[in-house]
Design a protein around this motif. Structure first.
Motif, short mmCIF file in Angstrom:
data_model
loop_
_atom_site.label_atom_id
_atom_site.label_comp_id
_atom_site.label_asym_id
_atom_site.label_seq_id
_atom_site.Cartn_x
_atom_site.Cartn_y
_atom_site.Cartn_z
N VAL A 1 0.85 -1.21 0.00
CA VAL A 1 0.00 0.00 0.00
C VAL A 1 0.88 1.26 0.00
CG1 VAL A 1 -1.70 1.31 1.35
CG2 VAL A 1 -1.97 -1.17 1.07
N ILE A 2 1.96 1.24 0.79
CA ILE A 2 2.85 2.41 0.82
C ILE A 2 3.52 2.59 -0.55
CG2 ILE A 2 4.97 3.35 1.83
CD1 ILE A 2 4.13 2.00 4.47
N ALA A 3 3.92 1.48 -1.17
CA ALA A 3 4.56 1.59 -2.50
C ALA A 3 3.59 2.23 -3.49
CB ALA A 3 5.00 0.21 -2.98
N GLN A 4 2.33 1.85 -3.41
CA GLN A 4 1.32 2.43 -4.32
C GLN A 4 1.11 3.92 -4.02
OE1 GLN A 4 0.10 1.62 -6.92
NE2 GLN A 4 -2.04 2.20 -7.20
N LEU A 5 1.07 4.26 -2.73
CA LEU A 5 0.92 5.68 -2.34
C LEU A 5 2.09 6.49 -2.90
CD1 LEU A 5 -0.55 7.79 -0.47
CD2 LEU A 5 1.08 7.11 1.31
N ARG A 6 3.30 5.93 -2.81
CA ARG A 6 4.49 6.67 -3.28
C ARG A 6 4.55 6.76 -4.80
NH1 ARG A 6 9.74 5.06 -1.46
NH2 ARG A 6 10.21 7.18 -2.01
N ARG A 7 4.01 5.74 -5.49
CA ARG A 7 3.95 5.84 -6.95
C ARG A 7 3.06 7.01 -7.35
NH1 ARG A 7 4.66 0.39 -7.44
NH2 ARG A 7 2.53 -0.08 -6.84
N ARG A 8 1.96 7.15 -6.62
CA ARG A 8 1.02 8.21 -6.98
C ARG A 8 1.43 9.57 -6.42
NH1 ARG A 8 -4.60 5.77 -5.25
NH2 ARG A 8 -5.20 7.93 -5.53
N PHE A 9 2.12 9.57 -5.31
CA PHE A 9 2.54 10.83 -4.66
C PHE A 9 4.03 10.72 -4.32
CE2 PHE A 9 -1.93 10.16 -3.86
CZ PHE A 9 -2.48 11.36 -4.27
N PRO A 10 4.89 11.01 -5.31
CA PRO A 10 6.33 10.78 -5.09
C PRO A 10 6.95 11.61 -3.98
CG PRO A 10 5.83 11.01 -7.44
CD PRO A 10 4.58 11.40 -6.70
N PHE B 1 -4.59 2.48 11.24
CA PHE B 1 -4.46 1.02 11.34
C PHE B 1 -4.87 0.42 10.02
CE2 PHE B 1 -5.44 -3.31 12.45
CZ PHE B 1 -4.52 -3.61 13.45
N LEU B 2 -3.98 -0.37 9.41
CA LEU B 2 -4.32 -1.06 8.16
C LEU B 2 -4.80 -2.46 8.55
CD1 LEU B 2 -4.32 -0.68 5.05
CD2 LEU B 2 -2.11 -1.88 5.02
N ALA B 3 -6.08 -2.70 8.28
CA ALA B 3 -6.70 -3.96 8.73
C ALA B 3 -6.90 -4.90 7.55
CB ALA B 3 -8.05 -3.65 9.38
N PRO B 4 -6.82 -6.21 7.81
CA PRO B 4 -7.13 -7.17 6.74
C PRO B 4 -8.64 -7.25 6.56
CG PRO B 4 -6.68 -8.31 8.79
CD PRO B 4 -6.48 -6.84 9.08
N PRO B 5 -9.12 -7.70 5.40
CA PRO B 5 -10.56 -7.86 5.23
C PRO B 5 -11.15 -8.80 6.30
CG PRO B 5 -9.44 -8.06 3.12
CD PRO B 5 -8.38 -8.00 4.17
N SER B 6 -10.37 -9.79 6.74
CA SER B 6 -10.81 -10.67 7.84
C SER B 6 -9.56 -11.33 8.45
CB SER B 6 -11.74 -11.77 7.32
OG SER B 6 -10.98 -12.64 6.49
N ARG B 7 -9.74 -11.91 9.64
CA ARG B 7 -8.61 -12.60 10.26
C ARG B 7 -8.20 -13.81 9.43
NH1 ARG B 7 -8.46 -11.42 16.68
NH2 ARG B 7 -9.55 -9.46 16.56
N THR C 1 -8.63 -3.46 -1.47
CA THR C 1 -7.83 -3.28 -2.68
C THR C 1 -6.73 -2.27 -2.37
OG1 THR C 1 -8.91 -1.40 -3.73
CG2 THR C 1 -9.94 -3.56 -4.11
N VAL C 2 -5.57 -2.52 -2.97
CA VAL C 2 -4.39 -1.70 -2.68
C VAL C 2 -4.66 -0.25 -3.07
CG1 VAL C 2 -1.98 -1.34 -3.36
CG2 VAL C 2 -2.83 -3.63 -2.96
N ASP C 3 -5.32 -0.06 -4.21
CA ASP C 3 -5.53 1.29 -4.68
C ASP C 3 -6.44 2.09 -3.76
OD1 ASP C 3 -4.43 2.85 -6.76
OD2 ASP C 3 -6.48 3.11 -7.52
N SER C 4 -7.52 1.45 -3.30
CA SER C 4 -8.42 2.23 -2.44
C SER C 4 -7.78 2.48 -1.07
CB SER C 4 -9.80 1.55 -2.32
OG SER C 4 -9.85 0.74 -1.19
#
Ligand code: 5GP
Length: 193
Positions: free
Chosen positions: A27-36, A128-134, A177-180
């Motif tokens: 998720v951080i990698a995707q954030l950095r791609r969009r916001f360098p 907090f980054l949570a998984p869709p479920s345990r 989803t990573v993007d959202s």
């Protein structure tokens, strides 16, 4: 409406916590791609590198002695024993440099580290980054095949503790989803409206 880019408030810090295997790095990698301009702190750790991990990029892999020296000299913004066996910490200087330059900073750290940062930087955004479920988390962790069975069990125990502390956070982002998930982090940092 398309998100509008805005200047982040000076010195925004986003502290991202989430169980091992939830996908914080992706998720951080995707954030950095969009916001360098977003910079993610490179932590120091006493654990061994996994295959493909590079020193200075994924972590600074340092000896227990060097770790102790850094802590004793005030060089760590926060640090903790993680998964009961290894120490991880955030080198202070690079974070302070980015903040002084007004750049957004992401700290990907564990729950204990986040609690320390809350004491010293209460203005930071705690997410907090949570998984869709345990069950999904367990499947992701087992599917990664980079840790031993014993190590996976240890990480699942840590995950239980972290999930139980979810109410301490300002925001909960579910990584379905990573993007959202990346978009939601950008909102928190004030990079989009
Ligand atoms: P891993 O060994 O899977 O790379 O990371 C294990 C855990 O260590 C992650 O869940 C992450 O939250 C935590 N961690 C990584 N860097 C730091 C750090 O600098 N400080 C603290 N407190 N925890 C960290």
């Amino acid at each position: 409406m398309a998100p509008t880019a805005v200047n982040p408030p000076r010195g925004s810090v986003l502290v991202l916590v989430g169980p091992s295997g939830v996908g914080k790095g992706t998720v951080i990698a995707q954030l950095r791609r969009r916001f360098p301009s977003v910079w993610c702190s490179v932590s120091a750790t006493t654990r061994e590198p996994r295959p493909g991990e590079r020193d200075g990029e994924h972590y600074f892999f340092i000896t227990p002695e060097r770790f102790t020296e850094l802590v004793d000299s005030g060089g760590m913004l926060e640090w903790a024993w993680v998964h009961e066996t290894e120490r991880y910490g955030t080198p202070r200087e690079p974070v302070e440099e980015r903040l002084a330059a007004g750049l957004p900073v992401v700290l990907e750290i564990d729950l204990q580290g986040a609690r320390q940062v809350r004491e010293t930087m209460p203005e930071a955004h705690f997410v907090f980054l949570a998984p869709p479920s345990r069950a999904e988390l367990e499947a992701r962790l087992r599917g990664r095949e980079t840790e031993s069975a014993q190590e996976i069990e240890r990480r699942l125990r840590t995950a239980e503790v972290e999930l139980d502390a979810i109410d301490e956070f300002d925001h909960v982002v579910v990584n379905d989803t990573v993007d959202s998930a990346a978009t939601q982090l950008a909102h928190v940092l004030g990079l989009i409206q």
